[in-house]
Design a protein around this motif. Structure first.
Motif, PDB file in Angstrom:
ATOM      1  N   LEU A 216       0.829  -1.206   0.000  1.00  0.00           N
ATOM      2  CA  LEU A 216       0.000   0.000   0.000  1.00  0.00           C
ATOM      3  C   LEU A 216       0.864   1.257   0.000  1.00  0.00           C
ATOM      4  O   LEU A 216       0.601   2.216  -0.733  1.00  0.00           O
ATOM      5  CB  LEU A 216      -0.917   0.006   1.210  1.00  0.00           C
ATOM      6  N   LYS A 217       1.892   1.253   0.833  1.00  0.00           N
ATOM      7  CA  LYS A 217       2.767   2.433   0.962  1.00  0.00           C
ATOM      8  C   LYS A 217       3.479   2.746  -0.353  1.00  0.00           C
ATOM      9  O   LYS A 217       3.521   3.891  -0.812  1.00  0.00           O
ATOM     10  CB  LYS A 217       3.791   2.192   2.070  1.00  0.00           C
ATOM     11  N   THR A 219       2.568   1.846  -3.350  1.00  0.00           N
ATOM     12  CA  THR A 219       1.576   2.278  -4.341  1.00  0.00           C
ATOM     13  C   THR A 219       1.148   3.712  -4.083  1.00  0.00           C
ATOM     14  O   THR A 219       1.010   4.510  -5.024  1.00  0.00           O
ATOM     15  CB  THR A 219       0.344   1.354  -4.314  1.00  0.00           C
ATOM     16  N   TRP A 220       0.930   4.064  -2.817  1.00  0.00           N
ATOM     17  CA  TRP A 220       0.515   5.430  -2.459  1.00  0.00           C
ATOM     18  C   TRP A 220       1.579   6.452  -2.859  1.00  0.00           C
ATOM     19  O   TRP A 220       1.265   7.527  -3.362  1.00  0.00           O
ATOM     20  CB  TRP A 220       0.249   5.505  -0.961  1.00  0.00           C
ATOM     21  N   GLU A 221       2.850   6.078  -2.682  1.00  0.00           N
ATOM     22  CA  GLU A 221       3.946   7.000  -2.976  1.00  0.00           C
ATOM     23  C   GLU A 221       4.245   7.098  -4.470  1.00  0.00           C
ATOM     24  O   GLU A 221       4.574   8.175  -4.975  1.00  0.00           O
ATOM     25  CB  GLU A 221       5.206   6.552  -2.241  1.00  0.00           C
ATOM     26  N   PRO A 224      -0.370   6.743  -6.922  1.00  0.00           N
ATOM     27  CA  PRO A 224      -1.616   7.004  -6.185  1.00  0.00           C
ATOM     28  C   PRO A 224      -2.873   6.795  -7.027  1.00  0.00           C
ATOM     29  O   PRO A 224      -3.947   6.555  -6.479  1.00  0.00           O
ATOM     30  CB  PRO A 224      -1.462   8.466  -5.744  1.00  0.00           C
ATOM     31  N   ILE A 227      -4.383   3.479  -6.254  1.00  0.00           N
ATOM     32  CA  ILE A 227      -5.113   3.433  -4.982  1.00  0.00           C
ATOM     33  C   ILE A 227      -6.566   3.836  -5.199  1.00  0.00           C
ATOM     34  O   ILE A 227      -7.503   3.240  -4.651  1.00  0.00           O
ATOM     35  CB  ILE A 227      -4.465   4.361  -3.936  1.00  0.00           C
ATOM     36  N   LEU A 240      -4.039   2.353   5.094  1.00  0.00           N
ATOM     37  CA  LEU A 240      -3.805   3.514   4.240  1.00  0.00           C
ATOM     38  C   LEU A 240      -3.892   4.803   5.046  1.00  0.00           C
ATOM     39  O   LEU A 240      -3.111   5.745   4.817  1.00  0.00           O
ATOM     40  CB  LEU A 240      -4.820   3.533   3.097  1.00  0.00           C
ATOM     41  N   LYS A 244      -0.915   7.627   5.439  1.00  0.00           N
ATOM     42  CA  LYS A 244      -1.095   9.067   5.215  1.00  0.00           C
ATOM     43  C   LYS A 244      -0.664   9.877   6.426  1.00  0.00           C
ATOM     44  O   LYS A 244      -0.227  11.026   6.297  1.00  0.00           O
ATOM     45  CB  LYS A 244      -2.557   9.360   4.884  1.00  0.00           C
TER      46      LYS A 244
END
Length: 252
Positions: A216-217, A219-221, A224, A227, A240, A244
């Motif tokens: 998740l981290k 992908t978020w970075e 996004p 996500i 998630l 954040k």
């Protein structure tokens, strides 16, 4: 699975598709690849397969006749080997963008045929032969050969038996809508860089949580946009929120 390819440059395929996983899949009988030079099907005495577009314009277009006749020969051969007609994929920059979901979808077929274009484009009537039009992205290649090879490689990974362990492909980036978590192998410490302790702890639940969090981290970075499209579980949604906030409960 049987895969047919129509191309003016058949020699491009063997060095790539004859190696590694795709090559072994053919050796082991999971995959049967045939590349057809559709120039052999032209009725033009000079072996031309292209001509100028009606109405004028730059470039040359592939003619319908060689493609239609080549497809007829492929269908006849496949039928003799008890393969269905299957999906016919035209490589075209205006086509559906290829991704992991598309690869998994194509892997369900017994027979795929890829038509690789060249020159400026196709006689529009060629599209009557196809079920799919596909593209790797928003750019133009010299021909469809490289794109077809990429699609074949990505698709074959999902054919049962090719990887031996299907969980290998299911854990790849994009297979669950997210990027893959970081992975490590021996030694546990290399030039002062240590493997996260959780991975050597033997606690499988904590390892699962750590991998989920890291996926998740990352992908978020980095992506996004993925996500926003992913269907996150309740556990992932909570993780998630921690990401954040800059928190990592999996390391506690």
């Amino acid at each position: 699975m049987r895969i047919d390819v129509l191309s003016l440059f058949p020699d491009m395929f063997k060095p790539t598709l004859g190696q590694s996983i795709v090559g072994r899949a053919q050796d082991d009988g999971f995959l049967d690849i045939h590349v057809t030079d559709f120039r052999h099907f032209t009725t033009d005495k000079h072996n031309h397969v292209d001509d100028a577009p009606f109405g004028g314009g730059a470039g040359m277009l592939l003619q319908a006749q060689p493609i239609f006749d080549a497809m007829a020969a492929i269908d006849e051969e496949a039928q003799k080997e008890n393969y269905p007609k299957g999906r016919v994929i035209l490589m075209d920059p205006a086509g559906r963008k290829f991704d992991q979901d598309y690869a998994q979808e194509l892997a369900q077929e017994e027979h795929l045929t890829f038509i690789c274009g060249h020159y400026e484009g196709y006689d529009e009537r060629i599209r009557q032969l196809v079920t799919d039009e596909a593209s790797l992205g928003d750019y133009v290649l010299t021909g469809g050969e490289l794109a077809a090879m990429v699609m074949i490689d990505a698709t074959v990974r999902f054919v049962p038996g090719v990887l031996g362990n299907m969980s290998s492909s299911m854990g790849d980036s994009f297979s669950n809508g997210l990027l893959e978590y970081p992975q490590y192998t021996r030694p546990a410490e290399f030039r002062g860089m240590k493997v996260p302790e959780v991975l050597t702890s033997g606690n499988h639940e904590k390892i699962r949580q750590w991998r989920m969090y890291q996926s998740l981290k990352r992908t978020w970075e980095r992506r996004p946009d993925l996500i926003e499209q992913a269907k996150l579980s309740r556990e992932q949604q909570i993780m998630l929120q921690d990401i954040k906030l800059g928190e990592d409960p999996t390391m506690q």
